[in-house]
Design an enzyme around this catalytic site. Structure first.
Site, short mmCIF file in Angstrom:
data_model
loop_
_atom_site.label_atom_id
_atom_site.label_comp_id
_atom_site.label_asym_id
_atom_site.label_seq_id
_atom_site.Cartn_x
_atom_site.Cartn_y
_atom_site.Cartn_z
CG ASP A 1 -2.02 -1.12 1.05
OD1 ASP A 1 -2.38 -1.63 0.26
OD2 ASP A 1 -2.31 -1.50 2.15
CG ASP A 2 -0.36 4.19 1.18
OD1 ASP A 2 -1.28 4.67 0.24
OD2 ASP A 2 -0.85 4.33 2.18
CB CYS B 1 -6.18 -2.59 0.38
SG CYS B 1 -7.09 -2.53 1.90
CE LYS C 1 -3.50 -3.95 3.91
NZ LYS C 1 -3.78 -2.44 4.21
CG HIS D 1 -7.77 -5.36 4.79
ND1 HIS D 1 -7.47 -4.01 4.80
CD2 HIS D 1 -7.47 -5.57 6.22
CE1 HIS D 1 -7.19 -3.64 5.85
NE2 HIS D 1 -7.31 -4.77 6.80
#
Length: 107
Positions: A10-11, A49, A101, A103
């Site tokens: 992420d990011d 995500c 993760k 999610h």
């Protein structure tokens, strides 16, 4: 043996890895993986995500998986009927393992 390693971070900006930024940011482990593998650098991600992860795992667009937004830990999520990349690779005698993760909800 052959390995398929997919990294979802992420990011992470496109130029945040050393092999793309002329060493401004040191990422020796990613640089080594990159030098020995295939760089898939033309792709699209979703604004959060969960839909991105569902699309990567299934090869289907969020519209078709039903995961169109971030899923907190709720009793719903990616359908158990979806065929994932891990399942396809397992049928071809690969071993799969996911770290990090999820999610994508739970059932």
């Amino acid at each position: 043996p052959k390995h398929v390693i997919m990294t979802v971070i992420d990011d992470l900006g496109y130029d945040d890895l050393g092999f793309r930024n002329e060493g401004q940011i040191l990422t020796p482990h990613f640089n080594r993986l990159h030098s020995q593998g295939i760089d898939l650098s033309s792709y699209y991600v979703q604004p959060s995500c969960s839909p991105t992860r569902a699309a990567i795992l299934t090869g289907r667009k969020p519209l078709h998986t039903g995961i169109n937004f971030w899923l907190p830990n709720i009793a719903a999520g990616l359908s158990l009927n979806e065929v994932t990349l891990a399942q396809v690779l397992n049928r071809r005698n690969f071993t799969s393992h996911a770290v990090g993760k999820w999610h994508l909800g739970f059932h």
